[in-house]
Design an enzyme around this catalytic site. Structure first.
Site, short mmCIF file in Angstrom:
data_model
loop_
_atom_site.label_atom_id
_atom_site.label_comp_id
_atom_site.label_asym_id
_atom_site.label_seq_id
_atom_site.Cartn_x
_atom_site.Cartn_y
_atom_site.Cartn_z
N HIS A 171 0.83 -1.20 0.00
CA HIS A 171 0.00 0.00 0.00
C HIS A 171 0.86 1.25 0.00
CE1 HIS A 171 -3.29 2.68 0.16
NE2 HIS A 171 -2.64 3.35 1.07
N TYR A 185 1.75 5.40 -2.24
CA TYR A 185 2.07 6.77 -1.83
C TYR A 185 3.47 7.17 -2.27
CZ TYR A 185 -2.34 6.84 0.40
OH TYR A 185 -3.69 6.79 0.58
N HIS A 214 -9.88 1.27 -11.06
CA HIS A 214 -9.54 2.23 -10.01
C HIS A 214 -8.10 2.73 -10.14
CE1 HIS A 214 -8.77 3.97 -6.08
NE2 HIS A 214 -7.79 3.11 -5.92
N PHE A 215 -7.15 1.79 -10.28
CA PHE A 215 -5.78 2.32 -10.20
C PHE A 215 -5.26 2.90 -11.51
CE2 PHE A 215 -4.63 -2.37 -10.12
CZ PHE A 215 -4.12 -2.43 -11.39
N HIS A 216 -6.02 2.75 -12.60
CA HIS A 216 -5.62 3.56 -13.76
C HIS A 216 -6.04 5.02 -13.58
CE1 HIS A 216 -4.68 -0.26 -15.68
NE2 HIS A 216 -3.89 0.44 -16.46
N ARG A 261 -10.22 -9.63 -13.28
CA ARG A 261 -9.02 -8.98 -13.76
C ARG A 261 -7.99 -10.06 -14.08
NH1 ARG A 261 -5.75 -6.76 -8.41
NH2 ARG A 261 -4.21 -6.16 -9.98
N ARG A 262 -6.86 -9.66 -14.68
CA ARG A 262 -5.74 -10.57 -14.93
C ARG A 262 -6.18 -11.83 -15.65
NH1 ARG A 262 -2.46 -10.24 -9.15
NH2 ARG A 262 -1.21 -8.44 -9.73
C1 HEM Z 1 -1.43 3.05 -22.73
C2 HEM Z 1 -1.95 3.13 -21.56
C3 HEM Z 1 -2.46 1.94 -20.77
C4 HEM Z 1 -3.29 0.93 -21.17
C5 HEM Z 1 -3.94 0.74 -22.53
C6 HEM Z 1 -3.44 0.02 -20.05
C7 HEM Z 1 -4.21 -1.13 -20.05
C8 HEM Z 1 -4.30 -2.03 -19.01
C9 HEM Z 1 -5.22 -3.13 -18.93
C10 HEM Z 1 -6.26 -3.50 -19.99
C11 HEM Z 1 -4.99 -3.79 -17.76
C12 HEM Z 1 -5.76 -4.97 -17.19
C13 HEM Z 1 -5.22 -6.28 -17.54
C14 HEM Z 1 -5.91 -7.40 -16.80
O1 HEM Z 1 -6.18 -7.30 -15.58
O2 HEM Z 1 -6.18 -8.42 -17.45
C15 HEM Z 1 -3.91 -3.10 -17.10
C16 HEM Z 1 -3.36 -3.46 -15.89
C17 HEM Z 1 -2.44 -2.70 -15.18
N1 HEM Z 1 -1.96 -1.45 -15.54
FE1 HEM Z 1 -2.33 -0.47 -17.27
N2 HEM Z 1 -2.70 0.51 -19.01
C18 HEM Z 1 -2.08 1.68 -19.40
C19 HEM Z 1 -1.28 2.51 -18.65
C20 HEM Z 1 -0.85 2.22 -17.37
C21 HEM Z 1 -0.02 3.08 -16.57
C22 HEM Z 1 0.50 4.44 -17.00
C23 HEM Z 1 0.21 2.42 -15.40
C24 HEM Z 1 1.01 2.83 -14.19
C25 HEM Z 1 1.85 3.80 -14.11
C26 HEM Z 1 -0.47 1.15 -15.48
C27 HEM Z 1 -0.43 0.18 -14.49
C28 HEM Z 1 -1.11 -1.02 -14.55
C29 HEM Z 1 -1.00 -2.05 -13.53
C30 HEM Z 1 -0.16 -1.96 -12.25
C31 HEM Z 1 -1.83 -3.10 -13.93
C32 HEM Z 1 -2.11 -4.39 -13.17
C33 HEM Z 1 -1.17 -5.46 -13.50
C34 HEM Z 1 -1.55 -6.71 -12.73
O3 HEM Z 1 -2.74 -6.94 -12.50
O4 HEM Z 1 -0.62 -7.43 -12.37
N3 HEM Z 1 -1.11 1.06 -16.68
N4 HEM Z 1 -3.51 -2.01 -17.87
CU LIG Z 2 -3.91 0.20 -0.45
#
Ligand code: HEM
Ligand SMILES: [Cu+2]
Lengths: 558, 71
Positions: free
Chosen positions: A228, A232, A379-381, A442-443
């Site tokens: 968590h 921050y 949420h975290f996006h 998710r995932r």
């Molecule tokens: C081009 C821009 C982006 C697109 C299209 C995108 C798309 C996605 C999608 C579709 C997922 C979900 C995948 C799933 O759960 O099956 C995901 C997960 C995630 N994204 Fe992004 N994202 C973008 C930018 C970012 C940025 C800028 C960050 C952080 C600085 C970020 C951090 C994450 C993280 C931490 C996950 C989770 C990974 C996990 O579950 O292990 N994303 N993203």
């Molecule tokens: Cu938290």
């Protein structure tokens, strides 16, 4: 004269950190694009579904861990150097943490990308949370450990500068840019204790085969001890920009120096003890600890609300100085045609929206409603994916000229970029939230099941899938615009002595109104440690007593 | 104490007079003159939306009289 002319050595380090950050952003962003098309079944031709975890690991690690860490390092080098008016104390030391972090990054990235090579034994499809039972090649964990140690050394570098500065200015107050950087790092030191114990004590020996089984709950708990607070670690540097630079970009001054310091202190105190709120669904941790975490999490709303007030008030001050009037009409007087301002402001609006889903996540009971659904990435996006990432991109438009001595090129493209990010994220994230309420996991590479229908509360699944795919595509275009503007300005921007107005005015309510106790780092750091011990010592001891390497240890339901 | 702590000392512009040098700025507003009514309005709006979302959540969790994820 701008930063690069006054502090050429620090400028070079900051730029090196930005280079690594932006390469990570480019690769990670591309994977995000692939994911958005793949899991919505719009296009599955890039990779096969078996490689989805590898992509998702690359996306999560390169964006959430590597892009952020390197950008933050560059930002803090800039801020500490500038506000203490001294270059880093010893350049060999400074470069050594940069190279350590970079080597670690290369190792971890090689381990992840190895998963895309057929029959490779080097893989790391463990997601950015990387705890067991998923196991990676040792290269991955060792790489991450090096990044971690490098980040500690970077923090030490800034404390070193501070100590030296303090000797020359015994009676001066800590300049606010340095204050915020040091408190962020203090929090980082507290929370990474958990991560270091997990990686070095459990994961590396396990991946090397020295031990074959580890108690499952312990690494999860150690991870979330860190997991968590790390949010921050991403967010506070965005706050750093909003507090220190955004008011000026709006044409005003920071509203209050002391509020800013108080907010950073509260985050230092409360960020780590709340980690259990990521384990509401874990068996083996008693409800009492989870409840304590929930209560502390709700307390964390306070500094965010203070931030809302201080930052908005500073912007309002700017708008009124630029001729803004009325209750809401002043908003129109803000510089909505300046890329750096627009990016930060839109990032802030997205963050306010992220507050809604954050409150749902934080509640122990309703968390179950969205647990492990795609609501969570929704949420975290908004938070890390926009509040943090968009702020970092936007402020690059203002920092880069200072670090390179070159003017920004393609200002129109730079202006379109944050608006495009905002639009893409609005589409992608609202659809993710709603799909999560319908139970979409998710995932998951292929979240559609045969013979099973998700039942959305409103809208249709097809519409949500399209919004995710289109939103993801717009985000990718925005990312390309960003990289294009940065590379072009860096390579070919017009050279100038003062490529950007880099002056930061003094706060409205200045440091003379700030109580001295707020600057007492030893006091706040000790209090933070005590709070962490209160929250974690007992449950951790219980888990360790179960036997660290005992596979059979029973989870203990409350 | 220097005029402006976030600015290196050799800076030629003085912090206090930043507004005077800046063409974008029509008039300087001091702390005593500044009344953040806009901030108050926005904050109240935000709280209102939060409150509405809480009410709305009732329908998501209980509206169907059945758990909404597990059918
Ligand atoms: C081009 C821009 C982006 C697109 C299209 C995108 C798309 C996605 C999608 C579709 C997922 C979900 C995948 C799933 O759960 O099956 C995901 C997960 C995630 N994204 Fe992004 N994202 C973008 C930018 C970012 C940025 C800028 C960050 C952080 C600085 C970020 C951090 C994450 C993280 C931490 C996950 C989770 C990974 C996990 O579950 O292990 N994303 N993203
Ligand atoms: Cu938290």
């Amino acid at each position: 004269m701008t930063f690069i002319h006054k502090y050429p050595k620090a400028a070079k380090v900051a730029k090196a950190n930005f280079v690594v950050a932006f390469i990570a952003l480019a690769i990670g962003g591309f994977f995000g694009f692939v994911q958005a098309l793949h899991r919505t079944d719009v296009f599955r031709g890039f990779f096969n579904s078996g490689e989805y975890y590898t992509l998702l690991t690359g996306h999560g690690v390169l964006l959430a861990l590597i892009f952020t860490t390197f950008f933050i390092a560059g930002l803090f080098v800039w801020g500490v150097t500038r506000s203490l008016d001294r270059e880093p104390e010893n350049m060999s030391y400074t470069w050594s943490w940069f190279w350590l972090m970079t080597i670690g990054t290369v190792m971890a990235t090689v381990a992840i990308l190895g998963g895309l090579v057929p029959d490779s034994s080097i893989r790391a499809a463990v997601l950015y949370t990387f705890y067991p039972p998923l196991q990676a090649h040792p290269l991955f964990y060792i790489g991450l450990a090096l990044v971690l140690v490098g980040s500690w050394m970077a923090g030490a570098d800034w404390f070193w500068s501070y100590r030296k500065w303090r000797k020359g200015s015994p009676d001066e107050r800590v300049p606010i840019l340095t204050f915020m950087a040091l408190f962020t790092m203090l929090m980082w030191y507290v929370c990474t204790i958990g991560l270091a114990l997990e990686v070095v004590g459990l994961l590396i020996p396990w991946s090397l085969g020295w031990v074959t089984e580890i108690e499952p709950l312990l690494p999860r708990t150690l991870f979330w001890f860190f997991g968590h607070a790390v949010v921050y670690f991403w967010l506070l540097p965005a706050y750093y920009v909003w507090y220190a630079i955004l008011p000026k970009l709006s044409g005003g001054r920071l509203f209050s120096d002391s509020m800013t310091r108080i907010v950073f202190i509260i985050f230092l105190l409360l960020s780590t003890p709340v980690g259990y709120h990521h384990q509401y669904a874990d068996a083996g941790i008693s409800v009492g600890f989870k409840f304590y975490a929930m209560a502390t999490t709700m307390l964390l709303l306070l500094p965010s609300l203070i931030t809302l007030f201080t930052v908005v008030a500073s912007m309002e001050h700017g708008a009124r100085q630029r001729g803004g009037k009325g209750y809401l009409k002043w908003i129109g007087k803000l510089p909505w045609d300046k890329p750096a301002f627009v990016g930060c402001a839109l990032a802030g609006i997205m963050f306010a929206a992220g507050g809604f889903s954050g409150m749902i996540n934080a509640g122990m009971n309703i968390n179950i409603l969205i647990h492990n659904t795609i609501w969570v990435p929704g949420h975290f996006h908004l938070t890390v994916g926009t509040a943090v990432a968009l702020t970092f991109m936007a402020i690059t438009y203002w920092l880069l000229p200072q670090l390179t001595g070159r003017k920004l090129k393609f200002k129109t493209l730079a202006l379109i970029q944050p608006y495009a990010w905002f639009l893409g994220m609005t589409l992608m994230s609202n659809a993710m939230h709603r799909a999560g309420l319908a139970g979409v996991p998710r995932r998951t590479a292929e979240p559609q099941y045969s013979g099973f229908e998700f039942e959305p509360i409103f809208g249709t699944m097809a519409e949500m899938d399209w919004q995710i795919a289109i939103g993801g595509t717009i985000l990718t275009i925005s990312l390309i615009l960003f990289l294009w503007v940065v590379i072009a300005s860096w390579m070919a921007g017009q050279k100038s002595d003062k490529p950007v107005d880099d002056h930061i005015p003094e706060p409205l309510s200045g440091v003379e109104h700030t109580p001295a106790i707020l600057d007492n780092m030893k006091l706040w750091f000790t209090l933070a440690l005590i709070l962490v011990i209160l929250a974690y010592a007992f449950p951790l001891l219980e888990m360790v007593a179960d036997g660290i390497f005992e596979p059979g240890a029973l989870p203990r339901p409350s | 104490m220097p005029e402006d702590l976030s600015q290196p000392p050799e800076s030629n512009e003085s912090g206090k007079n930043w507004e005077e040098h800046n063409p974008d700025i029509e008039r300087e507003i001091t702390i005593d003159e500044f009344q953040p009514y806009g901030t108050l309005t926005l904050t109240l709006l935000y709280f209102l939306i939060v409150a509405l979302m809480w009410v709305f959540m009732y329908f998501i969790e209980f509206g169907g009289n059945a758990p909404s994820i597990i059918e």
